[in-house]
Design a protein around this motif. Structure first.
Motif, PDB file in Angstrom:
ATOM      1  N   CYS A   1      -7.219  -4.226   3.536  1.00  0.00           N
ATOM      2  CA  CYS A   1      -7.028  -3.112   2.454  1.00  0.00           C
ATOM      3  C   CYS A   1      -7.235  -3.059   1.005  1.00  0.00           C
ATOM      4  O   CYS A   1      -7.490  -1.946   0.305  1.00  0.00           O
ATOM      5  CB  CYS A   1      -5.365  -2.706   3.052  1.00  0.00           C
ATOM      6  SG  CYS A   1      -5.271  -2.347   4.508  1.00  0.00           S
TER       7      CYS A   1
ATOM      8  N   HIS B   1      -0.655  -7.367   4.480  1.00  0.00           N
ATOM      9  CA  HIS B   1      -1.197  -6.585   5.185  1.00  0.00           C
ATOM     10  C   HIS B   1      -0.850  -6.403   6.791  1.00  0.00           C
ATOM     11  O   HIS B   1      -0.175  -7.536   7.840  1.00  0.00           O
ATOM     12  CB  HIS B   1      -2.726  -7.015   5.923  1.00  0.00           C
ATOM     13  CG  HIS B   1      -3.470  -6.196   6.401  1.00  0.00           C
ATOM     14  ND1 HIS B   1      -3.677  -6.576   7.354  1.00  0.00           N
ATOM     15  CD2 HIS B   1      -4.534  -5.225   5.805  1.00  0.00           C
ATOM     16  CE1 HIS B   1      -4.649  -5.355   8.484  1.00  0.00           C
ATOM     17  NE2 HIS B   1      -5.117  -4.293   6.653  1.00  0.00           N
ATOM     18  N   GLU B   2      -0.754  -4.959   7.231  1.00  0.00           N
ATOM     19  CA  GLU B   2       0.536  -5.291   8.458  1.00  0.00           C
ATOM     20  C   GLU B   2      -0.465  -6.055   9.964  1.00  0.00           C
ATOM     21  O   GLU B   2       0.714  -6.062  10.318  1.00  0.00           O
ATOM     22  CB  GLU B   2      -0.276  -3.508   8.635  1.00  0.00           C
ATOM     23  CG  GLU B   2       0.517  -2.238   7.997  1.00  0.00           C
ATOM     24  CD  GLU B   2       2.001  -3.030   8.300  1.00  0.00           C
ATOM     25  OE1 GLU B   2       2.569  -3.776   6.784  1.00  0.00           O
ATOM     26  OE2 GLU B   2       2.847  -2.581   8.767  1.00  0.00           O
TER      27      GLU B   2
ATOM     28  N   CYS C   1      -1.178  -1.552   0.302  1.00  0.00           N
ATOM     29  CA  CYS C   1      -1.257  -1.628   1.742  1.00  0.00           C
ATOM     30  C   CYS C   1       0.436  -1.619   2.080  1.00  0.00           C
ATOM     31  O   CYS C   1       1.439  -1.965   1.679  1.00  0.00           O
ATOM     32  CB  CYS C   1      -1.890  -3.422   2.544  1.00  0.00           C
ATOM     33  SG  CYS C   1      -1.473  -2.923   4.423  1.00  0.00           S
ATOM     34  N   ASP C   2       0.864  -0.851   4.035  1.00  0.00           N
ATOM     35  CA  ASP C   2       1.894  -0.451   3.261  1.00  0.00           C
ATOM     36  C   ASP C   2       3.351  -1.107   2.975  1.00  0.00           C
ATOM     37  O   ASP C   2       4.176  -0.359   2.387  1.00  0.00           O
ATOM     38  CB  ASP C   2       2.548  -0.337   4.694  1.00  0.00           C
ATOM     39  CG  ASP C   2       1.778   0.370   5.866  1.00  0.00           C
ATOM     40  OD1 ASP C   2       1.064   0.760   5.519  1.00  0.00           O
ATOM     41  OD2 ASP C   2       2.204   0.543   7.165  1.00  0.00           O
TER      42      ASP C   2
ATOM     43  N   THR D   1      -6.784   1.653   1.835  1.00  0.00           N
ATOM     44  CA  THR D   1      -5.364   1.902   3.011  1.00  0.00           C
ATOM     45  C   THR D   1      -5.948   2.491   4.298  1.00  0.00           C
ATOM     46  O   THR D   1      -6.524   3.421   3.786  1.00  0.00           O
ATOM     47  CB  THR D   1      -4.176   1.899   2.152  1.00  0.00           C
ATOM     48  OG1 THR D   1      -4.539   3.143   1.202  1.00  0.00           O
ATOM     49  CG2 THR D   1      -3.693   1.268   1.469  1.00  0.00           C
ATOM     50  N   CYS D   2      -4.904   2.799   5.133  1.00  0.00           N
ATOM     51  CA  CYS D   2      -5.277   3.912   6.061  1.00  0.00           C
ATOM     52  C   CYS D   2      -5.558   4.766   5.614  1.00  0.00           C
ATOM     53  O   CYS D   2      -4.072   5.418   4.882  1.00  0.00           O
ATOM     54  CB  CYS D   2      -4.318   4.285   7.084  1.00  0.00           C
ATOM     55  SG  CYS D   2      -4.118   1.712   8.207  1.00  0.00           S
TER      56      CYS D   2
ATOM     57  N   ALA E   1       1.236   3.584   4.276  1.00  0.00           N
ATOM     58  CA  ALA E   1       0.158   3.422   2.369  1.00  0.00           C
ATOM     59  C   ALA E   1       0.292   4.914   2.427  1.00  0.00           C
ATOM     60  O   ALA E   1       0.878   4.752   0.756  1.00  0.00           O
ATOM     61  CB  ALA E   1      -0.997   2.752   2.584  1.00  0.00           C
TER      62      ALA E   1
HETATM   63 FE1  FES Z   1      -3.599  -1.247   4.804  1.00  0.00          FE
HETATM   64 FE2  FES Z   1      -2.738   0.429   7.116  1.00  0.00          FE
HETATM   65  S1  FES Z   1      -3.125  -1.451   7.475  1.00  0.00           S
HETATM   66  S2  FES Z   1      -2.693   0.238   5.111  1.00  0.00           S
END
Ligand code: FES
Length: 628
Positions: free
Chosen positions: A109, A140-141, A177-178, A249-250, A256
């Motif tokens: 991300c 990172h998630e 990222c989150d 990011t997502c 995020a």
């Molecule tokens: Fe990084 Fe969704 S995995 S923002």
């Protein structure tokens, strides 16, 4: 923001940041009372003290000297080493802007962070400052075991201590990222170094067979279709390469995007910085402007995070959280950041706002669109225009301008249907509701905007999983006694029980039901859920089962009633039976809870992490909060 703005901000006396700031709709005290009382006198004295501290505190390379017992020698030595990088005396005499670089090969991300760093440095140098880049933990998630939340507080501690330890007059924090922006918010609040946040920006959307795709709402939807046998292994493989097509990011309203919107509405980031796509040239121009702004703040000494992260700013953030259909994780992170400043986020107020604030942003998982569409519709500034009556418009940002002032310059002529007017919301009430009841004495959360409406009032039999591992082993078993109208219960997945409160709250629909076409069921847990997920899912049940919360007392077959309209979540078992089960729990503990760690960060986490209603911060990092 123009260079002239930066220059005028830098030249402004420090007390001017606070001009015009007052409770909703009221002028500041200085304009209300020509003969101020004792409280006002105290506030003036505090402002003067702050100004004196800023004027007399060591700046640049002279601050935070390493302790050798001889300050002049410490500075001499520091300069000797930093000159090894080819820096001149002129460069070393400039105000220093730290840049927290969160690039990592493990964090896709943040793939655009090197370009963002270069743009920030350009901005800092154009404004006459010295940029100093430094690394921090990056999370990172999908690359954080056991879960990213377990590491958020570690990143917050790392960032806070690096802000304190290294000489810098201001800092630019690059997050995305989150858990990264939340960790940086917590760090900035505690270290209180003037800070500008730069989100890395959302990914662009992907495409598959004529359909628009986005991580990770569509990851979950299509994986459910695969589990249910509705799409083939070849197709899910093809989808796998198309869900995350760029850095960033997502691109749905997951955690995020939620946190990027929150730092923008709280004034910690420049306007529009939450939503500019990660790969767009404007992202780099915004980073350059952020560097310039940070340089101006390095000269002026503020505003500091504590001056922007006020009670009013947190309330504004909660309004926006509801209106964007934001992630439930956002609530935990806001609670943690506020807690660092001694501000309590009241769950009853969150719920009140949930009733008053409609969902206006038509983004997945609550709606249809993606972050790039939100950006072209006008982003956070356009949303502020629609929410103006519910926000404290006197709240200021890093540039020193108020929401009210920025609204005056806003162009709202573009036709768009992503950010709805207040009169035509996508959901009449906000995204989140707070539930109480005998199953959640300290509260639980449901993202009602992303749930199947028919399940928001539901009574069903409990099907209990004692841990994430137990769920993984049994949920798809052909022998599992489960029906579509049952309530799936997961416990020991909270901050301590799992540990780290993983995003396991999105319990998969048991395969045999998925194959029958069941797409949503009522699901309860003390876990969290990804902001990108959808469903009738109750989360953050507090206290968690591992601490003896009532979730620990549920048995297979117990009737459970979810009543979102009445804000209740109840186990329909009589008190005498619950008392008997409580005695049993006290004697034998929680089956399924993780073993108690004895060393390292895991032991520290186990000893110190707080519950969801206190933001899952560590007790020793929250001012005035004793041991748990
Ligand atoms: Fe990084 Fe969704 S995995 S923002």
């Amino acid at each position: 923001m123009s260079a002239a703005n930066v220059a005028s901000y830098a030249a402004r006396p420090q007390t001017e940041h606070r001009r015009g700031v007052g409770p909703q709709g009221r002028p500041p005290q200085s304009e209300r009372s020509p003969l101020p009382g004792r409280a006002f006198a105290r506030s003036v004295a505090r402002s003067r003290h702050r100004m004196m501290v800023r004027m007399t505190a060591p700046k640049g390379m002279k601050q935070g000297l390493t302790s050798y017992g001889d300050a002049d020698f410490s500075l001499f030595l520091r300069k000797a080493f930093v000159k090894a990088m080819g820096l001149s005396d002129d460069a070393l005499a400039r105000p220093i802007v730290g840049i927290a670089n969160t690039f990592s090969d493990y964090n896709a991300c943040h793939g655009n962070v090197p370009q963002i760093v270069a743009a920030i440095k350009r901005g800092v140098m154009l404004a006459g400052g010295l940029p100093m880049e430094f690394p921090t933990i990056s999370i990172h998630e999908s690359f954080a075991y056991p879960t990213s939340m377990f590491l958020r507080n570690l990143m917050a501690m790392d960032t806070e201590e690096m802000l304190r330890a290294q000489p810098m007059d201001s800092v630019v924090l690059i997050g995305g990222c989150d858990k990264t922006i939340p960790a940086q918010m917590m760090a900035a609040a505690s270290a209180d170094v003037p800070a500008v946040f730069v989100p890395v920006g959302p990914m662009l959307v992907g495409h598959h067979r004529g359909e628009t795709l986005g991580a990770c709402t569509d990851c979950r939807r299509l994986w459910s279709d695969f589990r249910g046998g509705r799409i083939s292994a070849e197709e899910i493989d093809a989808v796998n390469s198309r869900l995350a097509p760029t850095a960033g990011t997502c691109m749905v309203m997951g955690t995020a995007s939620t946190m990027a919107c929150i730092v923008e509405i709280m004034g910690l980031a420049l306007p529009h910085s939450a939503s500019i796509p990660a790969t767009h040239a404007d992202r780099l121009r915004s980073a350059e402007a952020s560097g310039r702004q940070a340089a101006a703040m390095a000269v002026g000494g503020g505003p500091k995070p504590s001056e922007l992260m006020t009670k009013a700013a947190f309330r504004n953030a909660l309004v926006v959280l509801q209106a964007i259909g934001g992630s439930t994780n956002g609530l935990i992170h806001l609670t943690a950041a506020a807690g660092r400043l001694g501000i309590a986020i009241d769950l009853d107020e969150v719920d009140r706002l949930g009733r008053e604030v409609p969902v206006l942003v038509d983004l997945k998982p609550s709606g249809r669109h993606y972050m790039e569409h939100f950006h072209w519709a006008g982003g956070v500034p356009r949303l502020v225009h629609e929410l103006a009556d519910l926000l404290d418009l006197d709240a200021r940002n890093v540039e020193g301008t108020s929401l009210r002032e920025r609204l005056m310059d806003l162009d709202t002529r573009d036709a768009q249907d992503v950010i709805r007017p207040f009169s035509n919301p996508i959901k009449a009430s906000g995204s989140m509701a707070v539930l109480r009841g005998n199953l959640a004495p300290r509260g639980a959360i449901i993202k009602q905007s992303a749930a199947t409406p028919a399940l928001l009032q539901h009574t069903g039999r409990a099907v209990v999983f004692d841990s994430v591992e137990d769920m993984t082993m049994r949920v798809d078993s052909a022998d599992l006694d489960v029906r579509a109208d049952d309530v799936l219960v997961l416990r020991n997945a909270g901050p301590i029980g799992a540990p780290g409160m993983p995003e396991a709250g999105y319990l998969p629909i048991p395969k045999k039901l998925a194959k029958e076409g069941v797409k949503d069921m009522v699901r309860l847990s003390d876990a969290r859920m990804s902001g990108t997920a959808f469903g009738a899912i109750v989360l953050h049940m507090t206290p968690e089962a591992a601490l003896g919360g009532p979730l620990a007392l549920v048995r297979d077959g117990d009737p459970i009633r979810l009543d979102v309209a009445g804000r209740r979540l109840d186990l329909l078992v009589d008190d005498a039976e619950l008392a008997r089960r409580r005695q049993e729990f006290d004697a034998h503990g929680a089956p399924g809870a993780a073993p108690v760690p004895t060393r390292g960060y895991a032991a520290l986490f186990h000893r110190s992490v707080l519950q969801a209603d206190e933001g899952c911060d560590f007790d020793f990092l929250v001012p005035g909060r004793g041991p748990r």
